[in-house]
Design a protein around this motif. Structure first.
Motif, PDB file in Angstrom:
ATOM      1  N   ALA A 137      30.590 101.014 -59.542  1.00  0.00           N
ATOM      2  CA  ALA A 137      29.882 102.295 -59.503  1.00  0.00           C
ATOM      3  C   ALA A 137      30.072 103.048 -60.813  1.00  0.00           C
ATOM      4  N   THR A 138      31.296 103.018 -61.340  1.00  0.00           N
ATOM      5  CA  THR A 138      31.580 103.689 -62.612  1.00  0.00           C
ATOM      6  C   THR A 138      30.803 103.053 -63.748  1.00  0.00           C
ATOM      7  N   SER A 139      30.793 101.723 -63.773  1.00  0.00           N
ATOM      8  CA  SER A 139      30.056 101.014 -64.815  1.00  0.00           C
ATOM      9  C   SER A 139      28.580 101.370 -64.770  1.00  0.00           C
ATOM     10  N   THR A 140      28.037 101.511 -63.571  1.00  0.00           N
ATOM     11  CA  THR A 140      26.631 101.880 -63.406  1.00  0.00           C
ATOM     12  C   THR A 140      26.382 103.288 -63.927  1.00  0.00           C
ATOM     13  N   LEU A 141      27.293 104.224 -63.616  1.00  0.00           N
ATOM     14  CA  LEU A 141      27.154 105.599 -64.093  1.00  0.00           C
ATOM     15  C   LEU A 141      27.154 105.658 -65.623  1.00  0.00           C
ATOM     16  N   LEU A 142      28.041 104.894 -66.224  1.00  0.00           N
ATOM     17  CA  LEU A 142      28.099 104.853 -67.683  1.00  0.00           C
ATOM     18  C   LEU A 142      26.838 104.241 -68.264  1.00  0.00           C
ATOM     19  N   GLN A 143      26.408 103.129 -67.690  1.00  0.00           N
ATOM     20  CA  GLN A 143      25.244 102.415 -68.197  1.00  0.00           C
ATOM     21  C   GLN A 143      24.000 103.289 -68.167  1.00  0.00           C
ATOM     22  N   GLU A 144      23.893 104.110 -67.128  1.00  0.00           N
ATOM     23  CA  GLU A 144      22.725 104.963 -66.979  1.00  0.00           C
ATOM     24  C   GLU A 144      22.584 105.989 -68.103  1.00  0.00           C
ATOM     25  N   LYS A 145      23.706 106.321 -68.734  1.00  0.00           N
ATOM     26  CA  LYS A 145      23.674 107.351 -69.771  1.00  0.00           C
ATOM     27  C   LYS A 145      23.467 106.793 -71.175  1.00  0.00           C
ATOM     28  N   LEU A 146      23.539 105.492 -71.322  1.00  0.00           N
ATOM     29  CA  LEU A 146      23.252 104.895 -72.623  1.00  0.00           C
ATOM     30  C   LEU A 146      21.763 105.030 -72.923  1.00  0.00           C
ATOM     31  N   ASP A 147      21.442 105.531 -74.096  1.00  0.00           N
ATOM     32  CA  ASP A 147      20.032 105.729 -74.447  1.00  0.00           C
ATOM     33  C   ASP A 147      19.920 105.841 -75.968  1.00  0.00           C
ATOM     34  N   ASP A 148      19.253 104.880 -76.573  1.00  0.00           N
ATOM     35  CA  ASP A 148      19.096 104.910 -78.028  1.00  0.00           C
ATOM     36  C   ASP A 148      17.680 105.281 -78.444  1.00  0.00           C
ATOM     37  N   SER A 149      16.902 105.846 -77.514  1.00  0.00           N
ATOM     38  CA  SER A 149      15.495 106.119 -77.795  1.00  0.00           C
ATOM     39  C   SER A 149      15.200 107.601 -78.006  1.00  0.00           C
ATOM     40  N   THR A 150      16.215 108.472 -77.912  1.00  0.00           N
ATOM     41  CA  THR A 150      15.980 109.907 -78.019  1.00  0.00           C
ATOM     42  C   THR A 150      16.480 110.448 -79.359  1.00  0.00           C
ATOM     43  N   GLU A 151      16.272 111.738 -79.560  1.00  0.00           N
ATOM     44  CA  GLU A 151      16.756 112.391 -80.772  1.00  0.00           C
ATOM     45  C   GLU A 151      18.270 112.551 -80.751  1.00  0.00           C
ATOM     46  N   ASN A 152      18.863 112.365 -79.599  1.00  0.00           N
ATOM     47  CA  ASN A 152      20.320 112.459 -79.443  1.00  0.00           C
ATOM     48  C   ASN A 152      20.828 111.176 -78.789  1.00  0.00           C
ATOM     49  N   PRO A 153      20.755 110.075 -79.505  1.00  0.00           N
ATOM     50  CA  PRO A 153      21.085 108.780 -78.909  1.00  0.00           C
ATOM     51  C   PRO A 153      22.564 108.651 -78.530  1.00  0.00           C
ATOM     52  N   VAL A 154      22.785 107.991 -77.409  1.00  0.00           N
ATOM     53  CA  VAL A 154      24.143 107.637 -76.990  1.00  0.00           C
ATOM     54  C   VAL A 154      24.216 106.115 -77.012  1.00  0.00           C
ATOM     55  N   TYR A 155      24.859 105.584 -78.037  1.00  0.00           N
ATOM     56  CA  TYR A 155      24.931 104.129 -78.194  1.00  0.00           C
ATOM     57  C   TYR A 155      26.074 103.516 -77.392  1.00  0.00           C
ATOM     58  N   GLY A 156      27.088 104.314 -77.116  1.00  0.00           N
ATOM     59  CA  GLY A 156      28.225 103.784 -76.380  1.00  0.00           C
ATOM     60  C   GLY A 156      29.119 104.890 -75.884  1.00  0.00           C
ATOM     61  N   MET A 157      29.981 104.562 -74.956  1.00  0.00           N
ATOM     62  CA  MET A 157      30.948 105.525 -74.455  1.00  0.00           C
ATOM     63  C   MET A 157      32.138 104.783 -73.862  1.00  0.00           C
ATOM     64  N   SER A 158      33.259 105.481 -73.826  1.00  0.00           N
ATOM     65  CA  SER A 158      34.459 104.877 -73.259  1.00  0.00           C
ATOM     66  C   SER A 158      35.266 105.951 -72.558  1.00  0.00           C
ATOM     67  N   ILE A 159      36.061 105.531 -71.589  1.00  0.00           N
ATOM     68  CA  ILE A 159      36.833 106.474 -70.790  1.00  0.00           C
ATOM     69  C   ILE A 159      38.077 105.801 -70.242  1.00  0.00           C
ATOM     70  N   VAL A 160      39.157 106.547 -70.196  1.00  0.00           N
ATOM     71  CA  VAL A 160      40.408 106.084 -69.601  1.00  0.00           C
ATOM     72  C   VAL A 160      40.921 107.158 -68.661  1.00  0.00           C
TER      73      VAL A 160
END
Length: 366
Positions: free
Chosen positions: A19-42
């Motif tokens: 579920a966490t992996s899905t939540l993270l994946q949903e926020k990846l977006d390289d098509s906007t003016e504010n791209p999110v190419y990656g993220m990490s969390i501990v």
């Protein structure tokens, strides 16, 4: 049968991870003016890692990022600075109620007599150390109050190296000394100039560079092997770096030495989780000092309560104390559940609500 029991026991954990992996994946977006190419969390709870996840790319068209990658923690650096100020108080070298003026008035470029003007009256001599820590001095801020002018200046020479004097010179050049928001102690306004003065105070009392003070007092004692003060000290670490973006601009291509005491550290999730745990376990300051640090007060409308270099946030119904960083980062700790949380979303201006996103992540980590 024993194997089946183990698998059934692990099912909730596996489900939460998915579920966490899905939540993270949903926020990846390289098509906007504010791209999110990656993220990490501990997330670490009571000494056990309950979530350690990295998804996406280290940079645009780059390799897959790792959860151990380094990144700029930006304003979370203020937690380190505040910790050292409280250490200095415990050592009897200062008191939070002290006025900053007698400590720094010999630094000519500060021009302290002109540093804080409100309604044509000078108030710098009345600013206390505690007011600097809690952003109650009234000082204006280069990065927020003159954002457009500073950004234009920055991009005109992105490799310029800044010393504290350079930042102070810009402060005067922009006339911010005459644009104090209120008299000291009469309001709340977030300003990195507060922490510039605190950094200079640490250097004076410790008789060494701020980077060396942070290393001697926090980094070395806690064995933070992948943490360093970028642009102000050399490091032998070979850990890879995440690229952090402001819109489409890769700020890893920018010399951000202007952040200095307000946000100059590079670290990893593992190191800053070690730091925040040590802070709340009494390994850096006393319990009395810690309680003073986290004694937050209300700030402005739609802004979180703030203490001495620390925000109070609520995730999944639990209070966390920590700090956010401009380049998409956060480090925090929940005393009730003994949970440390660190994230990096690699984008300063994501198109989604970061609080709601992190709240959902913390809920899934239970």
């Amino acid at each position: 049968m024993r194997t089946l029991i183990i698998l059934l026991t692990l099912l909730p954990t596996i489900s939460n991870a998915q579920a966490t992996s899905t939540l993270l994946q949903e926020k990846l977006d390289d098509s906007t003016e504010n791209p999110v190419y990656g993220m990490s969390i501990v997330i670490e709870r009571q000494g056990n890692i309950v979530l350690s996840e990295a998804i996406g790319k280290r940079e645009k068209n780059g390799d897959a990022l790792r959860v151990t990658d380094q990144f700029r923690i930006a304003s979370s650096t203020k937690l380190f600075v505040s910790t050292i100020i409280l250490q200095l108080q415990e050592e009897g070298k200062l008191h939070l109620a002290d006025k900053i003026y007698p400590y720094l008035n010999e630094i000519e470029y500060l021009r302290l007599d002109e540093f804080h003007s409100h309604e044509n009256s000078a108030f710098a001599e009345f600013i206390t150390i505690e007011q600097l820590l809690s952003h109650k001095s009234g000082l204006a801020d280069i990065f927020n109050d003159k954002q457009e002018a500073f950004f234009e200046h920055l991009m005109s020479n992105p490799q310029q190296h800044y010393q504290p004097k350079d930042v102070v010179d810009l402060y005067f050049e922009y006339g911010l000394n005459k644009e104090a928001k209120f008299e000291p102690g009469e309001g709340w306004h977030y300003s990195d100039m507060n922490y510039t003065l605190l950094g200079l105070l640490i250097e004076k009392l410790d008789q060494k560079s701020l980077s060396q003070s942070i290393r001697d007092r926090i980094i070395s004692p806690l064995h933070l092997k992948d943490t360093y003060f970028e642009f102000y000290e050399k490091t032998e670490t070979t850990e890879s770096r995440l690229h952090q973006y402001v819109g489409t601009i890769d700020f890893n291509d920018i010399n951000t030495s202007f952040d200095w005491s307000g946000g100059g550290l590079v670290s990893t999730h593992q190191d800053i989780v070690t730091f925040i745990n040590a802070l709340f376990e009494g390994k850096l300051i006393s319990e009395r000092s810690l309680q003073k640090m986290i004694a937050v007060e209300e700030t402005n409308e739609n802004h979180l309560p703030y203490g001495l270099g620390v925000y109070q946030s609520v995730y999944d119904g639990h209070i966390f104390y920590g700090h956010y960083g401009f380049y998409g980062t956060y480090i925090g700790y929940c005393p009730d559940t003994k949970t440390a949380l660190s994230y990096c979303i690699t984008q300063a201006m994501p198109s989604f609500n970061v609080y709601e996103f992190l709240n959902a992540i913390v809920k899934e980590s239970k």
